[in-house]
Scaffold this active site. Sequence first.
Site, mmCIF file in Angstrom:
data_model
loop_
_atom_site.group_PDB
_atom_site.id
_atom_site.type_symbol
_atom_site.label_atom_id
_atom_site.label_comp_id
_atom_site.label_asym_id
_atom_site.label_seq_id
_atom_site.Cartn_x
_atom_site.Cartn_y
_atom_site.Cartn_z
ATOM 1 N N HIS A 25 -4.424 -4.242 -2.406
ATOM 2 C CA HIS A 25 -4.834 -3.838 -1.055
ATOM 3 C C HIS A 25 -4.969 -2.330 -0.892
ATOM 4 O O HIS A 25 -5.014 -1.830 0.228
ATOM 5 C CB HIS A 25 -3.839 -4.382 -0.022
ATOM 6 N N THR A 58 7.234 -11.655 -0.694
ATOM 7 C CA THR A 58 5.982 -11.932 0.018
ATOM 8 C C THR A 58 6.081 -13.260 0.764
ATOM 9 O O THR A 58 6.610 -14.229 0.254
ATOM 10 C CB THR A 58 4.758 -11.957 -0.942
ATOM 11 N N VAL A 105 0.840 -1.214 0.000
ATOM 12 C CA VAL A 105 0.000 0.000 0.000
ATOM 13 C C VAL A 105 0.870 1.257 0.000
ATOM 14 O O VAL A 105 0.357 2.364 0.096
ATOM 15 C CB VAL A 105 -0.952 0.002 1.228
ATOM 16 N N ASP A 106 2.218 1.069 -0.174
ATOM 17 C CA ASP A 106 3.137 2.221 -0.081
ATOM 18 C C ASP A 106 3.222 3.022 -1.380
ATOM 19 O O ASP A 106 3.833 4.089 -1.413
ATOM 20 C CB ASP A 106 4.532 1.747 0.377
ATOM 21 N N CYS A 118 -14.358 12.776 6.420
ATOM 22 C CA CYS A 118 -14.784 12.551 5.032
ATOM 23 C C CYS A 118 -14.980 13.911 4.352
ATOM 24 O O CYS A 118 -15.628 14.807 4.917
ATOM 25 C CB CYS A 118 -16.095 11.759 4.999
HETATM 26 C C1 BV8 Z 1 -10.604 -11.496 1.963
HETATM 27 C C2 BV8 Z 1 -3.516 -3.732 3.749
HETATM 28 C C3 BV8 Z 1 -12.828 -12.255 1.605
HETATM 29 C C4 BV8 Z 1 -3.616 -3.072 5.077
HETATM 30 C C5 BV8 Z 1 -3.283 -6.139 4.102
HETATM 31 C C6 BV8 Z 1 -8.446 -17.751 2.218
HETATM 32 C C7 BV8 Z 1 -9.166 -17.085 1.225
HETATM 33 C C8 BV8 Z 1 -9.637 -15.798 1.438
HETATM 34 C C9 BV8 Z 1 -9.365 -15.147 2.653
HETATM 35 C C10 BV8 Z 1 -8.654 -15.806 3.633
HETATM 36 C C11 BV8 Z 1 -8.196 -17.095 3.418
HETATM 37 N N1 BV8 Z 1 -7.535 -17.476 4.540
HETATM 38 C C12 BV8 Z 1 -7.552 -16.455 5.436
HETATM 39 C C13 BV8 Z 1 -8.230 -15.444 4.929
HETATM 40 C C14 BV8 Z 1 -8.470 -14.180 5.605
HETATM 41 C C15 BV8 Z 1 -7.349 -13.165 5.399
HETATM 42 C C16 BV8 Z 1 -5.976 -13.777 5.392
HETATM 43 O O1 BV8 Z 1 -5.403 -14.031 4.344
HETATM 44 N N2 BV8 Z 1 -5.417 -13.967 6.583
HETATM 45 C C17 BV8 Z 1 -4.075 -14.495 6.685
HETATM 46 C C18 BV8 Z 1 -3.280 -13.691 7.710
HETATM 47 C C19 BV8 Z 1 -4.181 -15.956 7.067
HETATM 48 N N3 BV8 Z 1 -7.558 -12.470 4.139
HETATM 49 C C20 BV8 Z 1 -8.390 -11.420 4.119
HETATM 50 O O2 BV8 Z 1 -9.035 -11.044 5.072
HETATM 51 C C21 BV8 Z 1 -8.492 -10.687 2.789
HETATM 52 N N4 BV8 Z 1 -9.893 -10.502 2.459
HETATM 53 O O3 BV8 Z 1 -10.161 -12.581 1.794
HETATM 54 O O4 BV8 Z 1 -11.936 -11.157 1.685
HETATM 55 C C22 BV8 Z 1 -13.289 -12.488 3.016
HETATM 56 C C23 BV8 Z 1 -14.207 -11.600 3.526
HETATM 57 C C24 BV8 Z 1 -14.681 -11.836 4.820
HETATM 58 C C25 BV8 Z 1 -14.200 -12.921 5.571
HETATM 59 C C26 BV8 Z 1 -13.215 -13.775 5.052
HETATM 60 C C27 BV8 Z 1 -12.764 -13.548 3.756
HETATM 61 C C28 BV8 Z 1 -7.869 -9.312 2.870
HETATM 62 C C29 BV8 Z 1 -6.386 -9.422 3.112
HETATM 63 C C30 BV8 Z 1 -5.738 -8.040 2.981
HETATM 64 C C31 BV8 Z 1 -5.241 -7.573 4.334
HETATM 65 N N5 BV8 Z 1 -4.568 -6.286 4.166
HETATM 66 N N6 BV8 Z 1 -2.727 -4.948 3.897
HETATM 67 C C32 BV8 Z 1 -2.308 -2.456 5.496
HETATM 68 O O5 BV8 Z 1 -1.255 -2.678 4.842
HETATM 69 O O6 BV8 Z 1 -2.347 -1.726 6.501
HETATM 70 S S1 BV8 Z 1 -2.314 -7.495 4.245
HETATM 71 C C33 BV8 Z 1 -0.693 -7.108 4.446
HETATM 72 O O7 BV8 Z 1 -0.028 -8.361 4.318
HETATM 73 C C34 BV8 Z 1 -0.026 -6.228 3.418
HETATM 74 O O8 BV8 Z 1 -0.825 -5.854 2.328
HETATM 75 C C35 BV8 Z 1 1.102 -7.126 2.934
HETATM 76 O O9 BV8 Z 1 1.556 -6.828 1.679
HETATM 77 C C36 BV8 Z 1 0.396 -8.404 3.006
HETATM 78 C C37 BV8 Z 1 1.143 -9.652 2.823
HETATM 79 O O10 BV8 Z 1 2.332 -9.581 3.568
HETATM 80 P P1 BV8 Z 1 3.678 -9.606 2.726
HETATM 81 O O11 BV8 Z 1 3.594 -8.532 1.706
HETATM 82 O O12 BV8 Z 1 3.909 -10.973 2.240
HETATM 83 O O13 BV8 Z 1 4.733 -9.142 3.786
HETATM 84 P P2 BV8 Z 1 5.457 -10.031 4.903
HETATM 85 O O14 BV8 Z 1 6.119 -9.099 5.857
HETATM 86 O O15 BV8 Z 1 4.500 -11.053 5.417
HETATM 87 O O16 BV8 Z 1 6.582 -10.829 4.099
HETATM 88 C C38 BV8 Z 1 7.674 -10.133 3.547
HETATM 89 C C39 BV8 Z 1 8.464 -11.163 2.771
HETATM 90 O O17 BV8 Z 1 9.537 -10.511 2.100
HETATM 91 C C40 BV8 Z 1 9.112 -12.226 3.667
HETATM 92 O O18 BV8 Z 1 8.902 -13.496 3.067
HETATM 93 C C41 BV8 Z 1 10.615 -11.878 3.631
HETATM 94 O O19 BV8 Z 1 11.406 -13.034 3.680
HETATM 95 C C42 BV8 Z 1 10.731 -11.229 2.286
HETATM 96 N N7 BV8 Z 1 11.803 -10.245 2.144
HETATM 97 C C43 BV8 Z 1 12.252 -9.353 3.063
HETATM 98 N N8 BV8 Z 1 13.189 -8.571 2.495
HETATM 99 C C44 BV8 Z 1 13.328 -8.971 1.196
HETATM 100 C C45 BV8 Z 1 12.438 -10.043 0.969
HETATM 101 N N9 BV8 Z 1 12.341 -10.671 -0.209
HETATM 102 C C46 BV8 Z 1 13.126 -10.210 -1.215
HETATM 103 N N10 BV8 Z 1 13.998 -9.180 -1.075
HETATM 104 C C47 BV8 Z 1 14.128 -8.552 0.104
HETATM 105 N N11 BV8 Z 1 14.995 -7.527 0.226
#
Ligand code: BV8
Length: 252
Positions: A120, A193, A104-105, A153
Amino acid sequence: MADDAIRALAARLRSAGRVTVLTGAGVSAASGVPTFRGADGLWRRFRAETLATPEAFAKDPQLVWEWYGWRRELIAACEPNPAHRVLAAWTARHEGWRVVTQNVDDLHLVAGTRDLIRLHGSIWEFCCWDGCDGRPGRWTDTCLPLPAPTPRCIHCGGLARPAVVWFGESLDPGDTRRASAASSCDVFIATGTSAVVYPAAGFIGEARARGAFSVEINTEATPTSSLVDLTIHGRAEEVFPAVDALLLNAAC
Ligand code: BV8
Protein backbone atom coordinates in the site's frame (compact mmCIF):
# COMPACT_ATOMS: atom_id res chain seq x y z
CA MET A 1 0.73 -17.10 25.24
CA ALA A 2 0.05 -20.60 23.80
CA ASP A 3 3.47 -22.28 24.23
CA ASP A 4 2.48 -25.44 22.32
CA ALA A 5 1.46 -23.34 19.33
CA ILE A 6 4.73 -21.39 19.54
CA ARG A 7 6.65 -24.65 19.56
CA ALA A 8 4.60 -25.99 16.66
CA LEU A 9 5.36 -22.90 14.59
CA ALA A 10 9.07 -23.06 15.42
CA ALA A 11 9.14 -26.71 14.36
CA ARG A 12 7.54 -25.84 11.03
CA LEU A 13 9.91 -22.94 10.44
CA ARG A 14 13.00 -25.05 11.17
CA SER A 15 12.36 -27.17 8.10
CA ALA A 16 10.94 -24.37 5.90
CA GLY A 17 12.84 -23.15 2.84
CA ARG A 18 10.36 -20.41 1.92
CA VAL A 19 8.46 -18.41 4.53
CA THR A 20 6.21 -15.40 3.90
CA VAL A 21 4.85 -13.10 6.61
CA LEU A 22 1.93 -10.81 5.73
CA THR A 23 1.74 -7.93 8.22
CA GLY A 24 -0.93 -5.38 9.01
CA ALA A 25 -1.35 -2.47 11.38
CA GLY A 26 -1.30 -4.74 14.47
CA VAL A 27 2.43 -5.35 13.99
CA SER A 28 3.05 -1.62 14.55
CA ALA A 29 0.61 -1.28 17.47
CA ALA A 30 3.36 -1.89 20.07
CA SER A 31 5.40 0.89 18.44
CA GLY A 32 2.57 3.33 19.16
CA VAL A 33 1.01 3.45 15.68
CA PRO A 34 -2.79 3.17 16.11
CA THR A 35 -4.44 0.36 14.19
CA PHE A 36 -7.26 1.05 11.76
CA ARG A 37 -10.13 -0.95 13.19
CA GLY A 38 -9.14 -1.44 16.80
CA ALA A 39 -10.77 0.33 19.77
CA ASP A 40 -8.19 3.14 19.51
CA GLY A 41 -8.18 2.77 15.73
CA LEU A 42 -7.52 5.50 13.28
CA TRP A 43 -10.64 4.70 11.33
CA ARG A 44 -12.96 5.12 14.31
CA ARG A 45 -12.21 8.78 14.44
CA PHE A 46 -11.69 9.10 10.70
CA ARG A 47 -13.85 6.76 8.61
CA ALA A 48 -11.73 5.20 5.84
CA GLU A 49 -14.39 5.99 3.25
CA THR A 50 -14.20 9.69 4.07
CA LEU A 51 -10.44 10.05 3.92
CA ALA A 52 -8.39 7.24 2.28
CA THR A 53 -10.02 7.60 -1.16
CA PRO A 54 -9.29 9.68 -4.28
CA GLU A 55 -12.82 11.07 -4.08
CA ALA A 56 -12.17 12.43 -0.57
CA PHE A 57 -8.92 14.00 -1.76
CA ALA A 58 -10.57 15.56 -4.82
CA LYS A 59 -13.29 17.00 -2.59
CA ASP A 60 -11.07 18.35 0.21
CA PRO A 61 -7.32 17.84 -0.30
CA GLN A 62 -6.47 19.96 2.72
CA LEU A 63 -8.56 17.76 5.06
CA VAL A 64 -6.94 14.58 3.74
CA TRP A 65 -3.50 16.17 4.00
CA GLU A 66 -4.27 17.17 7.59
CA TRP A 67 -4.98 13.53 8.41
CA TYR A 68 -1.79 12.31 6.76
CA GLY A 69 0.22 15.13 8.36
CA TRP A 70 -1.09 14.09 11.77
CA ARG A 71 -0.25 10.43 11.11
CA ARG A 72 3.26 11.32 9.88
CA GLU A 73 4.00 13.26 13.06
CA LEU A 74 2.72 10.35 15.13
CA ILE A 75 4.69 7.70 13.18
CA ALA A 76 7.88 9.80 13.21
CA ALA A 77 7.99 9.34 17.01
CA CYS A 78 7.63 5.55 16.72
CA GLU A 79 10.43 2.98 16.68
CA PRO A 80 10.35 -0.57 15.33
CA ASN A 81 9.28 -3.04 18.02
CA PRO A 82 10.57 -6.60 18.63
CA ALA A 83 8.20 -8.01 15.99
CA HIS A 84 9.72 -5.76 13.31
CA ARG A 85 13.22 -6.61 14.48
CA VAL A 86 12.72 -10.40 14.45
CA LEU A 87 11.15 -10.26 10.98
CA ALA A 88 14.06 -8.15 9.72
CA ALA A 89 16.53 -10.67 11.20
CA TRP A 90 14.67 -13.53 9.50
CA THR A 91 14.95 -11.89 6.07
CA ALA A 92 18.70 -11.39 6.70
CA ARG A 93 19.23 -14.96 7.92
CA HIS A 94 17.14 -16.81 5.33
CA GLU A 95 17.24 -16.27 1.58
CA GLY A 96 13.67 -17.40 0.94
CA TRP A 97 11.97 -15.67 3.91
CA ARG A 98 9.98 -12.54 2.92
CA VAL A 99 7.80 -9.89 4.50
CA VAL A 100 4.75 -8.51 2.67
CA THR A 101 3.23 -5.52 4.44
CA GLN A 102 0.00 -3.54 4.18
CA ASN A 103 1.45 -0.90 6.46
CA VAL A 104 2.55 2.49 5.15
CA ASP A 105 4.60 3.43 8.26
CA ASP A 106 7.88 1.99 6.86
CA LEU A 107 8.84 0.61 10.29
CA HIS A 108 9.80 -2.68 8.60
CA LEU A 109 12.31 -0.72 6.48
CA VAL A 110 13.64 1.14 9.53
CA ALA A 111 14.15 -2.26 11.19
CA GLY A 112 16.24 -3.37 8.19
CA THR A 113 13.87 -5.84 6.50
CA ARG A 114 15.35 -7.02 3.19
CA ASP A 115 13.33 -7.08 -0.06
CA LEU A 116 10.23 -5.81 1.72
CA ILE A 117 7.07 -5.94 -0.40
CA ARG A 118 4.96 -2.85 0.42
CA LEU A 119 1.45 -3.39 -0.93
CA HIS A 120 0.00 0.00 0.00
CA GLY A 121 2.97 2.36 -0.44
CA SER A 122 4.59 4.66 2.09
CA ILE A 123 3.33 7.61 4.13
CA TRP A 124 6.80 9.14 3.56
CA GLU A 125 6.43 9.32 -0.22
CA PHE A 126 4.46 11.76 -2.37
CA CYS A 127 3.42 11.71 -6.02
CA CYS A 128 1.69 14.11 -8.40
CA TRP A 129 -2.09 14.23 -8.02
CA ASP A 130 -2.40 15.23 -11.67
CA GLY A 131 -0.08 12.38 -12.77
CA CYS A 132 2.36 14.67 -14.60
CA ASP A 133 5.17 12.92 -16.46
CA GLY A 134 7.85 14.22 -14.09
CA ARG A 135 10.37 11.55 -13.06
CA PRO A 136 10.75 10.07 -10.51
CA GLY A 137 6.99 9.54 -10.31
CA ARG A 138 7.19 9.39 -6.50
CA TRP A 139 9.61 11.05 -4.13
CA THR A 140 10.45 10.93 -0.47
CA ASP A 141 9.33 13.80 1.76
CA THR A 142 9.90 13.52 5.51
CA CYS A 143 9.12 17.16 6.39
CA LEU A 144 7.50 17.59 9.80
CA PRO A 145 5.16 19.34 9.81
CA LEU A 146 4.12 19.04 6.16
CA PRO A 147 5.96 21.49 3.83
CA ALA A 148 2.60 23.18 3.13
CA PRO A 149 -1.07 22.60 4.03
CA THR A 150 -1.35 20.99 0.58
CA PRO A 151 2.15 19.99 -0.63
CA ARG A 152 3.06 20.61 -4.25
CA CYS A 153 4.44 18.34 -6.96
CA ILE A 154 8.23 18.82 -7.26
CA HIS A 155 7.97 18.57 -11.05
CA CYS A 156 4.92 20.55 -12.19
CA GLY A 157 4.09 22.58 -9.07
CA GLY A 158 0.57 21.18 -9.03
CA LEU A 159 -1.03 19.39 -6.10
CA ALA A 160 0.90 16.47 -4.58
CA ARG A 161 -0.78 13.50 -2.86
CA PRO A 162 0.42 10.80 -0.47
CA ALA A 163 1.94 7.96 -2.54
CA VAL A 164 -0.24 5.34 -0.86
CA VAL A 165 -2.89 3.06 -2.34
CA TRP A 166 -6.35 4.38 -1.50
CA PHE A 167 -9.58 2.39 -1.47
CA GLY A 168 -10.80 1.99 -5.02
CA GLU A 169 -7.24 2.29 -6.39
CA SER A 170 -5.33 -0.63 -7.86
CA LEU A 171 -2.14 -1.85 -6.25
CA ASP A 172 1.10 -1.57 -8.22
CA PRO A 173 1.08 -4.62 -10.52
CA GLY A 174 4.72 -5.29 -9.70
CA ASP A 175 3.98 -5.42 -5.98
CA THR A 176 1.00 -7.68 -6.55
CA ARG A 177 3.12 -10.00 -8.70
CA ARG A 178 5.86 -10.17 -6.07
CA ALA A 179 3.35 -10.80 -3.28
CA SER A 180 1.69 -13.51 -5.33
CA ALA A 181 5.06 -15.14 -6.00
CA ALA A 182 5.80 -15.00 -2.26
CA SER A 183 2.51 -16.84 -1.63
CA SER A 184 4.22 -19.96 -3.03
CA CYS A 185 5.93 -20.89 0.19
CA ASP A 186 6.22 -23.58 2.85
CA VAL A 187 4.85 -21.44 5.71
CA PHE A 188 2.61 -18.36 5.36
CA ILE A 189 2.05 -16.26 8.47
CA ALA A 190 -0.65 -13.53 8.62
CA THR A 191 -0.09 -11.28 11.60
CA GLY A 192 -1.56 -8.03 12.92
CA THR A 193 -4.19 -7.85 10.22
CA SER A 194 -7.98 -7.96 10.41
CA ALA A 195 -7.83 -9.64 7.01
CA VAL A 196 -10.70 -7.54 5.61
CA VAL A 197 -8.82 -5.46 3.02
CA TYR A 198 -8.34 -6.99 -0.40
CA PRO A 199 -6.45 -7.97 -2.45
CA ALA A 200 -3.93 -8.14 0.47
CA ALA A 201 -6.06 -10.52 2.53
CA GLY A 202 -6.47 -12.73 -0.54
CA PHE A 203 -2.81 -13.81 -0.40
CA ILE A 204 -3.61 -15.89 2.68
CA GLY A 205 -6.01 -18.06 0.70
CA GLU A 206 -3.64 -18.11 -2.26
CA ALA A 207 -0.83 -19.47 -0.10
CA ARG A 208 -3.09 -22.15 1.37
CA ALA A 209 -4.29 -23.17 -2.09
CA ARG A 210 -0.66 -23.65 -3.10
CA GLY A 211 0.01 -25.94 -0.13
CA ALA A 212 1.55 -23.57 2.41
CA PHE A 213 1.18 -24.31 6.12
CA SER A 214 -0.85 -21.25 7.17
CA VAL A 215 -0.62 -19.46 10.49
CA GLU A 216 -2.36 -16.48 12.04
CA ILE A 217 -0.81 -14.49 14.90
CA ASN A 218 -3.31 -12.00 16.25
CA THR A 219 -4.75 -10.70 19.52
CA GLU A 220 -8.29 -11.27 18.21
CA ALA A 221 -10.14 -13.66 15.91
CA THR A 222 -10.50 -12.60 12.28
CA PRO A 223 -12.27 -14.04 9.19
CA THR A 224 -9.02 -15.91 8.56
CA SER A 225 -8.84 -17.60 11.97
CA SER A 226 -11.06 -20.53 11.01
CA LEU A 227 -9.23 -21.11 7.73
CA VAL A 228 -5.59 -21.36 8.81
CA ASP A 229 -3.75 -24.46 10.03
CA LEU A 230 -2.50 -22.82 13.23
CA THR A 231 -3.78 -19.80 15.15
CA ILE A 232 -1.65 -18.18 17.82
CA HIS A 233 -3.63 -15.83 20.03
CA GLY A 234 -1.01 -13.36 21.13
CA ARG A 235 0.79 -10.10 20.54
CA ALA A 236 3.19 -10.07 17.57
CA GLU A 237 5.85 -8.27 19.61
CA GLU A 238 5.83 -11.17 22.08
CA VAL A 239 5.17 -14.17 19.80
CA PHE A 240 7.86 -13.50 17.20
CA PRO A 241 10.69 -13.15 19.76
CA ALA A 242 9.47 -16.33 21.48
CA VAL A 243 9.51 -18.27 18.19
CA ASP A 244 12.89 -16.81 17.27
CA ALA A 245 14.37 -17.85 20.62
CA LEU A 246 13.37 -21.47 19.91
CA LEU A 247 14.86 -21.26 16.39
CA LEU A 248 18.13 -19.83 17.70
CA ASN A 249 18.37 -22.37 20.55
CA ALA A 250 17.82 -25.24 18.12
CA ALA A 251 20.55 -23.79 15.91
CA CYS A 252 23.26 -23.93 18.55
C1 BV8 B 1 -8.21 -2.67 -5.15
C2 BV8 B 1 -3.26 2.74 2.59
C3 BV8 B 1 -8.82 -2.98 -7.42
C4 BV8 B 1 -3.83 4.08 2.89
C5 BV8 B 1 -5.04 1.09 2.77
C6 BV8 B 1 -12.09 -7.73 -3.36
C7 BV8 B 1 -11.05 -7.68 -4.28
C8 BV8 B 1 -10.45 -6.47 -4.60
C9 BV8 B 1 -10.88 -5.29 -3.97
C10 BV8 B 1 -11.91 -5.34 -3.06
C11 BV8 B 1 -12.51 -6.55 -2.75
N1 BV8 B 1 -13.48 -6.30 -1.83
C12 BV8 B 1 -13.48 -4.97 -1.54
C13 BV8 B 1 -12.56 -4.36 -2.28
C14 BV8 B 1 -12.28 -2.94 -2.25
C15 BV8 B 1 -11.28 -2.54 -1.17
C16 BV8 B 1 -11.43 -3.31 0.11
O1 BV8 B 1 -10.72 -4.28 0.36
N2 BV8 B 1 -12.34 -2.85 0.96
C17 BV8 B 1 -12.53 -3.48 2.25
C18 BV8 B 1 -12.62 -2.42 3.34
C19 BV8 B 1 -13.78 -4.33 2.17
N3 BV8 B 1 -9.93 -2.75 -1.68
C20 BV8 B 1 -9.37 -1.78 -2.43
O2 BV8 B 1 -9.95 -0.77 -2.76
C21 BV8 B 1 -7.93 -2.02 -2.85
N4 BV8 B 1 -7.81 -1.77 -4.27
O3 BV8 B 1 -8.72 -3.70 -4.83
O4 BV8 B 1 -8.01 -2.30 -6.48
C22 BV8 B 1 -10.10 -2.19 -7.49
C23 BV8 B 1 -10.06 -1.00 -8.18
C24 BV8 B 1 -11.25 -0.28 -8.30
C25 BV8 B 1 -12.43 -0.75 -7.69
C26 BV8 B 1 -12.43 -1.93 -6.93
C27 BV8 B 1 -11.24 -2.65 -6.84
C28 BV8 B 1 -6.99 -1.07 -2.15
C29 BV8 B 1 -6.98 -1.33 -0.66
C30 BV8 B 1 -5.87 -0.50 0.00
C31 BV8 B 1 -6.49 0.57 0.87
N5 BV8 B 1 -5.41 1.30 1.55
N6 BV8 B 1 -4.02 1.74 3.32
C32 BV8 B 1 -3.51 4.52 4.30
O5 BV8 B 1 -2.99 3.72 5.12
O6 BV8 B 1 -3.79 5.70 4.58
S1 BV8 B 1 -5.86 -0.07 3.66
C33 BV8 B 1 -5.48 -0.01 5.30
O7 BV8 B 1 -6.09 -1.18 5.83
C34 BV8 B 1 -4.03 -0.12 5.71
O8 BV8 B 1 -3.12 -0.33 4.66
C35 BV8 B 1 -4.06 -1.34 6.61
O9 BV8 B 1 -2.86 -1.99 6.72
C36 BV8 B 1 -5.07 -2.11 5.88
C37 BV8 B 1 -5.62 -3.33 6.47
O10 BV8 B 1 -5.92 -3.08 7.82
P1 BV8 B 1 -5.08 -3.92 8.88
O11 BV8 B 1 -3.64 -3.71 8.58
O12 BV8 B 1 -5.57 -5.30 8.89
O13 BV8 B 1 -5.38 -3.15 10.21
P2 BV8 B 1 -6.66 -3.29 11.16
O14 BV8 B 1 -6.64 -2.14 12.11
O15 BV8 B 1 -7.87 -3.54 10.33
O16 BV8 B 1 -6.39 -4.64 11.98
C38 BV8 B 1 -5.34 -4.69 12.91
C39 BV8 B 1 -5.30 -6.12 13.40
O17 BV8 B 1 -4.19 -6.28 14.28
C40 BV8 B 1 -6.54 -6.52 14.21
O18 BV8 B 1 -6.96 -7.80 13.77
C41 BV8 B 1 -6.03 -6.61 15.66
O19 BV8 B 1 -6.68 -7.63 16.37
C42 BV8 B 1 -4.59 -6.97 15.44
N7 BV8 B 1 -3.66 -6.55 16.49
C43 BV8 B 1 -3.68 -5.40 17.22
N8 BV8 B 1 -2.59 -5.37 18.01
C44 BV8 B 1 -1.87 -6.50 17.76
C45 BV8 B 1 -2.55 -7.25 16.79
N9 BV8 B 1 -2.10 -8.43 16.33
C46 BV8 B 1 -0.92 -8.88 16.84
N10 BV8 B 1 -0.21 -8.20 17.77
C47 BV8 B 1 -0.65 -7.03 18.26
N11 BV8 B 1 0.08 -6.37 19.18
